[in-house]
Design a protein around this motif. Structure first.
Motif, PDB file in Angstrom:
ATOM      1  N   LYS A   4      36.540  72.592  42.955  1.00  0.00           N
ATOM      2  CA  LYS A   4      36.760  73.072  44.328  1.00  0.00           C
ATOM      3  C   LYS A   4      36.333  74.529  44.462  1.00  0.00           C
ATOM      4  CE  LYS A   4      41.113  71.963  44.815  1.00  0.00           C
ATOM      5  NZ  LYS A   4      42.447  71.669  45.371  1.00  0.00           N
TER       6      LYS A   4
ATOM      7  N   GLU B 293      33.382  75.800  47.033  1.00  0.00           N
ATOM      8  CA  GLU B 293      33.666  76.776  48.089  1.00  0.00           C
ATOM      9  C   GLU B 293      32.886  78.079  47.935  1.00  0.00           C
ATOM     10  OE1 GLU B 293      37.923  77.200  48.318  1.00  0.00           O
ATOM     11  OE2 GLU B 293      38.190  75.050  48.706  1.00  0.00           O
TER      12      GLU B 293
ATOM     13  N   GLU C 261      40.540  61.118  49.758  1.00  0.00           N
ATOM     14  CA  GLU C 261      40.718  62.092  50.844  1.00  0.00           C
ATOM     15  C   GLU C 261      40.583  63.522  50.334  1.00  0.00           C
ATOM     16  OE1 GLU C 261      42.894  59.490  50.248  1.00  0.00           O
ATOM     17  OE2 GLU C 261      42.057  58.273  51.875  1.00  0.00           O
ATOM     18  N   GLU C 262      41.197  63.830  49.190  1.00  0.00           N
ATOM     19  CA  GLU C 262      41.089  65.203  48.695  1.00  0.00           C
ATOM     20  C   GLU C 262      39.674  65.507  48.200  1.00  0.00           C
ATOM     21  OE1 GLU C 262      43.791  66.173  45.398  1.00  0.00           O
ATOM     22  OE2 GLU C 262      43.730  64.077  44.796  1.00  0.00           O
TER      23      GLU C 262
ATOM     24  N   LEU D 207      36.889  64.171  49.524  1.00  0.00           N
ATOM     25  CA  LEU D 207      36.090  64.361  50.741  1.00  0.00           C
ATOM     26  C   LEU D 207      36.397  65.693  51.409  1.00  0.00           C
ATOM     27  CD1 LEU D 207      36.198  60.727  52.126  1.00  0.00           C
ATOM     28  CD2 LEU D 207      34.217  61.932  51.158  1.00  0.00           C
ATOM     29  N   SER D 208      37.643  66.089  51.403  1.00  0.00           N
ATOM     30  CA  SER D 208      38.027  67.377  51.980  1.00  0.00           C
ATOM     31  C   SER D 208      37.329  68.523  51.247  1.00  0.00           C
ATOM     32  CB  SER D 208      39.548  67.542  51.911  1.00  0.00           C
ATOM     33  OG  SER D 208      39.924  68.829  52.319  1.00  0.00           O
ATOM     34  N   SER D 209      37.275  68.442  49.944  1.00  0.00           N
ATOM     35  CA  SER D 209      36.609  69.480  49.154  1.00  0.00           C
ATOM     36  C   SER D 209      35.098  69.453  49.355  1.00  0.00           C
ATOM     37  CB  SER D 209      36.940  69.312  47.671  1.00  0.00           C
ATOM     38  OG  SER D 209      38.310  69.522  47.472  1.00  0.00           O
TER      39      SER D 209
ATOM     40  N   ALA E   9      33.565  68.613  51.985  1.00  0.00           N
ATOM     41  CA  ALA E   9      33.294  69.154  53.323  1.00  0.00           C
ATOM     42  C   ALA E   9      33.245  70.677  53.321  1.00  0.00           C
ATOM     43  CB  ALA E   9      34.360  68.666  54.306  1.00  0.00           C
ATOM     44  N   LYS E  10      33.850  71.304  52.330  1.00  0.00           N
ATOM     45  CA  LYS E  10      33.891  72.773  52.250  1.00  0.00           C
ATOM     46  C   LYS E  10      32.748  73.344  51.414  1.00  0.00           C
ATOM     47  CE  LYS E  10      38.884  72.758  52.669  1.00  0.00           C
ATOM     48  NZ  LYS E  10      40.160  72.934  51.960  1.00  0.00           N
TER      49      LYS E  10
ATOM     50  N   SER F 186      35.143  55.141  51.607  1.00  0.00           N
ATOM     51  CA  SER F 186      35.093  56.381  52.388  1.00  0.00           C
ATOM     52  C   SER F 186      34.134  57.396  51.764  1.00  0.00           C
ATOM     53  CB  SER F 186      36.491  56.985  52.535  1.00  0.00           C
ATOM     54  OG  SER F 186      37.063  57.243  51.263  1.00  0.00           O
TER      55      SER F 186
ATOM     56  N   GLN G  31      30.190  58.960  53.244  1.00  0.00           N
ATOM     57  CA  GLN G  31      29.835  60.373  53.355  1.00  0.00           C
ATOM     58  C   GLN G  31      28.616  60.742  52.515  1.00  0.00           C
ATOM     59  OE1 GLN G  31      31.146  62.649  55.498  1.00  0.00           O
ATOM     60  NE2 GLN G  31      32.124  60.811  56.298  1.00  0.00           N
TER      61      GLN G  31
END
Length: 164
Positions: free
Chosen positions: A92, A96, A120-121, A123-125, A127-128, A145, A149
């Protein structure tokens, strides 16, 4: 500036890690930096990753797996959970900060399948991540999922396997 993509290499056949490493080596030819993080079963890929030390600092490999000696099943699972969590925290940070051009998350899909991380976690990472970064995900199975993406999806299957 180039736009980064998400690549998924999954399936039960051999070659996913080799394919990701090959893409990483090609990226070196374009003067891009590569970071590879091993998520699970580092020892089974040691023959593929050890020679990459010669490519440092442009191609760096990190693994968080520790050797286990006579641990109970619960202790092994807890150890794996901690190692996966440490590797993911490191990933992560790289996503970032844009610390590299190509990030290989080897075995990350297996960590999701086995319940150490959630889709979910992940994909969230993703996205950043910085806009120019390519991210390569490998594993035997992939959540729907994550597939949705991904920009490129490769299902690696064995069509023939001779006995050696």
């Amino acid at each position: 500036m180039r736009k980064g993509s998400i690549f998924v290499y999954y399936g039960t056949a051999k070659g996913k890690t080799s394919l990701a490493i090959g893409r990483g080596i090609c990226s070196l030819g374009k003067e891009q930096s590569v970071v590879m993080i091993q998520f699970m079963k580092h020892n089974s890929n040691i023959g593929e990753t050890t020679p990459l030390k010669r490519l440092e600092p442009d191609f760096k490999v990190f693994h968080f797996e520790k050797m286990r000696y006579d641990d109970t099943e619960d202790a092994i699972k807890q150890g794996i959970a901690n190692e996966v969590r440490n590797a993911f925290t490191f990933a992560k940070k790289i996503l970032e900060t844009g610390e590299c051009d190509v990030l290989i998350l080897n075995g990350l899909l297996d960590a999701v399948t086995e319940g150490y991380l959630t889709a979910e976690e992940v994909l969230s990472s993703l996205a950043k991540r910085t806009s120019y970064m390519d991210v390569l995900l490998t594993g035997q199975q992939v959540e729907e999922s994550i597939l949705l993406q991904a920009d490129f999806v490769y299902h690696i299957v064995t069509e023939k396997e001779s006995e050696v």
